[in-house]
Design a protein around this motif. Structure first.
Motif: not given
Length: 235
Positions: A86-99, A172-177
Protein backbone atom coordinates in the motif's frame (compact mmCIF):
# COMPACT_ATOMS: atom_id res chain seq x y z
CA UNK A 1 7.20 -50.41 3.46
CA UNK A 2 3.82 -48.83 2.79
CA UNK A 3 3.55 -45.29 4.09
CA UNK A 4 0.63 -44.24 6.35
CA UNK A 5 -2.37 -42.72 4.56
CA UNK A 6 -1.77 -39.20 5.92
CA UNK A 7 1.77 -39.29 4.57
CA UNK A 8 0.64 -40.57 1.16
CA UNK A 9 -2.15 -38.00 0.95
CA UNK A 10 0.14 -35.13 1.90
CA UNK A 11 2.85 -36.09 -0.56
CA UNK A 12 0.32 -36.09 -3.41
CA UNK A 13 -1.11 -32.71 -2.42
CA UNK A 14 -1.15 -29.93 -4.99
CA UNK A 15 0.58 -27.03 -3.28
CA UNK A 16 -0.05 -24.69 -6.21
CA UNK A 17 -3.69 -24.51 -5.13
CA UNK A 18 -3.57 -25.70 -1.54
CA UNK A 19 -2.75 -22.24 -0.25
CA UNK A 20 -6.21 -21.05 -1.29
CA UNK A 21 -8.26 -24.17 -0.71
CA UNK A 22 -6.84 -25.59 2.52
CA UNK A 23 -5.96 -22.96 5.11
CA UNK A 24 -5.40 -25.78 7.60
CA UNK A 25 -2.59 -27.38 5.55
CA UNK A 26 0.13 -26.61 8.19
CA UNK A 27 -1.72 -29.07 10.47
CA UNK A 28 -1.44 -31.71 7.74
CA UNK A 29 2.30 -31.08 7.50
CA UNK A 30 2.76 -31.50 11.23
CA UNK A 31 0.57 -34.61 11.28
CA UNK A 32 2.63 -36.11 8.46
CA UNK A 33 5.82 -35.35 10.38
CA UNK A 34 4.50 -36.98 13.56
CA UNK A 35 3.30 -40.08 11.69
CA UNK A 36 6.64 -40.32 9.88
CA UNK A 37 8.58 -40.14 13.14
CA UNK A 38 6.37 -42.67 14.93
CA UNK A 39 6.43 -45.12 12.03
CA UNK A 40 10.21 -45.08 11.66
CA UNK A 41 10.16 -43.66 8.13
CA UNK A 42 12.87 -41.33 6.89
CA UNK A 43 11.76 -37.74 7.68
CA UNK A 44 10.70 -35.81 4.60
CA UNK A 45 12.51 -32.58 3.77
CA UNK A 46 11.38 -29.70 1.58
CA UNK A 47 13.20 -27.30 -0.70
CA UNK A 48 12.04 -23.73 -0.25
CA UNK A 49 13.16 -20.83 -2.45
CA UNK A 50 13.33 -17.73 -0.28
CA UNK A 51 13.52 -14.16 -1.56
CA UNK A 52 12.97 -10.70 -0.07
CA UNK A 53 14.25 -10.42 3.50
CA UNK A 54 14.34 -14.23 3.71
CA UNK A 55 17.69 -14.14 1.92
CA UNK A 56 19.12 -13.05 5.28
CA UNK A 57 19.64 -16.23 7.36
CA UNK A 58 18.92 -14.31 10.56
CA UNK A 59 15.39 -13.59 9.31
CA UNK A 60 14.78 -17.32 9.13
CA UNK A 61 16.47 -18.14 12.43
CA UNK A 62 15.51 -15.25 14.71
CA UNK A 63 12.29 -13.86 13.24
CA UNK A 64 10.68 -17.07 11.96
CA UNK A 65 12.37 -19.45 14.44
CA UNK A 66 13.42 -21.78 11.62
CA UNK A 67 16.59 -23.85 11.91
CA UNK A 68 17.21 -24.76 8.28
CA UNK A 69 19.15 -27.92 7.41
CA UNK A 70 21.03 -26.46 4.46
CA UNK A 71 21.08 -23.33 2.32
CA UNK A 72 22.67 -22.17 -0.92
CA UNK A 73 22.19 -19.44 -3.48
CA UNK A 74 19.68 -20.21 -6.22
CA UNK A 75 18.17 -18.59 -9.28
CA UNK A 76 14.52 -18.80 -10.36
CA UNK A 77 14.19 -18.39 -14.11
CA UNK A 78 11.35 -16.58 -15.92
CA UNK A 79 10.30 -14.62 -12.83
CA UNK A 80 11.00 -11.09 -11.65
CA UNK A 81 11.18 -9.45 -8.23
CA UNK A 82 8.29 -7.09 -7.54
CA UNK A 83 7.21 -4.95 -4.58
CA UNK A 84 3.55 -4.70 -3.69
CA UNK A 85 1.56 -3.37 -0.75
CA UNK A 86 0.00 0.00 0.00
CA UNK A 87 1.55 3.29 -1.08
CA UNK A 88 -0.54 4.91 1.66
CA UNK A 89 1.40 3.15 4.41
CA UNK A 90 4.00 5.27 6.15
CA UNK A 91 5.47 2.37 8.12
CA UNK A 92 6.31 -0.50 5.72
CA UNK A 93 4.66 0.28 2.38
CA UNK A 94 5.54 -2.89 0.48
CA UNK A 95 7.02 -6.39 0.55
CA UNK A 96 8.78 -8.50 -2.05
CA UNK A 97 6.91 -10.84 -4.38
CA UNK A 98 7.90 -12.88 -7.42
CA UNK A 99 5.84 -12.71 -10.60
CA UNK A 100 6.18 -14.54 -13.94
CA UNK A 101 8.34 -12.65 -16.44
CA UNK A 102 9.82 -14.45 -19.44
CA UNK A 103 13.56 -14.04 -19.77
CA UNK A 104 14.11 -12.57 -16.31
CA UNK A 105 15.49 -14.13 -13.12
CA UNK A 106 15.15 -13.81 -9.37
CA UNK A 107 18.12 -14.68 -7.19
CA UNK A 108 17.39 -16.02 -3.74
CA UNK A 109 18.25 -18.74 -1.26
CA UNK A 110 17.34 -22.40 -1.65
CA UNK A 111 16.66 -23.69 1.86
CA UNK A 112 16.33 -27.33 2.90
CA UNK A 113 13.71 -27.57 5.66
CA UNK A 114 12.07 -30.17 7.85
CA UNK A 115 8.30 -30.61 7.54
CA UNK A 116 7.78 -28.61 10.74
CA UNK A 117 9.90 -25.69 9.56
CA UNK A 118 8.32 -25.75 6.12
CA UNK A 119 4.97 -25.31 7.87
CA UNK A 120 6.42 -22.40 9.85
CA UNK A 121 7.31 -20.57 6.65
CA UNK A 122 3.69 -20.71 5.54
CA UNK A 123 2.27 -19.64 8.89
CA UNK A 124 4.71 -16.74 9.39
CA UNK A 125 4.31 -15.51 5.81
CA UNK A 126 0.52 -15.31 5.96
CA UNK A 127 -0.43 -18.26 3.74
CA UNK A 128 -3.07 -18.44 2.31
CA UNK A 129 -3.97 -14.75 2.59
CA UNK A 130 -0.84 -12.81 1.60
CA UNK A 131 0.84 -15.64 -0.31
CA UNK A 132 0.16 -19.11 -1.61
CA UNK A 133 2.53 -22.00 -2.32
CA UNK A 134 3.79 -22.58 -5.84
CA UNK A 135 5.90 -25.42 -7.19
CA UNK A 136 8.95 -24.18 -9.06
CA UNK A 137 12.34 -25.19 -10.47
CA UNK A 138 15.42 -23.55 -8.98
CA UNK A 139 19.01 -23.67 -10.19
CA UNK A 140 21.34 -23.82 -7.14
CA UNK A 141 24.78 -22.24 -7.31
CA UNK A 142 27.74 -21.09 -5.27
CA UNK A 143 27.90 -17.34 -5.67
CA UNK A 144 31.01 -15.53 -6.85
CA UNK A 145 29.60 -12.02 -7.19
CA UNK A 146 30.00 -12.20 -10.96
CA UNK A 147 28.08 -14.63 -13.21
CA UNK A 148 27.79 -17.92 -11.30
CA UNK A 149 23.99 -17.70 -11.18
CA UNK A 150 23.70 -17.01 -14.89
CA UNK A 151 25.94 -19.96 -15.68
CA UNK A 152 23.89 -22.19 -13.36
CA UNK A 153 20.87 -21.78 -15.64
CA UNK A 154 22.44 -24.34 -17.96
CA UNK A 155 22.71 -26.86 -15.09
CA UNK A 156 19.93 -29.16 -13.83
CA UNK A 157 17.26 -27.50 -11.72
CA UNK A 158 15.95 -28.63 -8.34
CA UNK A 159 12.23 -29.04 -7.61
CA UNK A 160 11.19 -26.63 -4.88
CA UNK A 161 8.37 -24.50 -3.49
CA UNK A 162 8.17 -20.74 -3.37
CA UNK A 163 5.56 -18.19 -2.36
CA UNK A 164 3.51 -16.19 -4.86
CA UNK A 165 0.54 -13.85 -4.66
CA UNK A 166 -2.55 -14.07 -6.88
CA UNK A 167 -3.37 -10.42 -6.16
CA UNK A 168 -0.16 -8.59 -6.96
CA UNK A 169 -0.66 -5.15 -8.50
CA UNK A 170 0.71 -3.90 -11.78
CA UNK A 171 2.92 -1.17 -10.34
CA UNK A 172 5.89 -1.47 -8.01
CA UNK A 173 5.49 0.25 -4.65
CA UNK A 174 8.90 1.35 -3.32
CA UNK A 175 9.99 -0.60 -0.22
CA UNK A 176 11.40 0.96 2.94
CA UNK A 177 15.18 1.54 3.02
CA UNK A 178 15.66 -1.01 5.80
CA UNK A 179 13.62 -3.72 4.02
CA UNK A 180 15.49 -3.20 0.77
CA UNK A 181 18.70 -3.03 2.79
CA UNK A 182 18.11 -6.54 4.12
CA UNK A 183 17.69 -7.85 0.57
CA UNK A 184 20.94 -6.16 -0.46
CA UNK A 185 22.67 -7.55 2.62
CA UNK A 186 21.61 -11.08 1.73
CA UNK A 187 22.60 -10.58 -1.91
CA UNK A 188 26.08 -9.55 -0.80
CA UNK A 189 26.31 -12.44 1.67
CA UNK A 190 25.44 -15.09 -0.89
CA UNK A 191 27.37 -13.28 -3.62
CA UNK A 192 24.51 -13.08 -6.08
CA UNK A 193 25.45 -12.12 -9.63
CA UNK A 194 26.80 -8.61 -10.06
CA UNK A 195 24.09 -7.66 -12.58
CA UNK A 196 21.40 -8.67 -10.11
CA UNK A 197 23.00 -6.75 -7.26
CA UNK A 198 23.21 -3.72 -9.56
CA UNK A 199 19.46 -4.07 -10.19
CA UNK A 200 18.83 -4.05 -6.45
CA UNK A 201 20.86 -0.85 -6.12
CA UNK A 202 18.66 0.83 -8.73
CA UNK A 203 15.37 0.12 -6.89
CA UNK A 204 13.63 3.25 -5.62
CA UNK A 205 13.17 3.47 -1.85
CA UNK A 206 10.08 4.74 -0.05
CA UNK A 207 10.16 8.27 1.31
CA UNK A 208 8.17 10.24 3.90
CA UNK A 209 7.88 7.31 6.30
CA UNK A 210 7.18 7.87 9.98
CA UNK A 211 10.54 6.23 10.66
CA UNK A 212 12.71 7.20 7.68
CA UNK A 213 14.30 3.75 7.43
CA UNK A 214 11.11 1.77 8.06
CA UNK A 215 10.77 -0.91 10.74
CA UNK A 216 12.01 -4.11 9.05
CA UNK A 217 15.55 -3.72 10.31
CA UNK A 218 14.38 -2.82 13.81
CA UNK A 219 12.05 -5.83 14.01
CA UNK A 220 14.80 -8.20 12.92
CA UNK A 221 17.24 -6.70 15.40
CA UNK A 222 14.68 -7.06 18.19
CA UNK A 223 14.14 -10.72 17.24
CA UNK A 224 17.90 -11.32 17.25
CA UNK A 225 18.19 -9.85 20.74
CA UNK A 226 15.21 -11.83 22.02
CA UNK A 227 16.54 -15.14 20.69
CA UNK A 228 20.24 -14.53 21.21
CA UNK A 229 20.83 -14.91 17.48
CA UNK A 230 24.07 -13.43 16.19
CA UNK A 231 24.26 -12.08 12.67
CA UNK A 232 27.61 -13.79 12.24
CA UNK A 233 26.59 -16.03 9.34
CA UNK A 234 28.62 -18.94 10.66
CA UNK A 235 26.37 -21.78 9.51
Amino acid sequence: QRRPWIHRTFCRANFSTMGNQLPFYPVMILLAAVVTQCSGLTPKVYKYFGFGSNVVPSTMKALRRIDFLDATAGVLADYELRFDGSDRSRIEPSAAFVAPATGKQVHGVLYTLTAEDFAKVGSTEGVPFAYRWKRCSVHPYVGDGERAGCLALSSPAVDAFTLVSPNIGEKNIPPSPSYLGLIKEGANLWKFDKDYQDELESIEEAKNLILPQGVSGLLLRAAELATGTSRSYNF
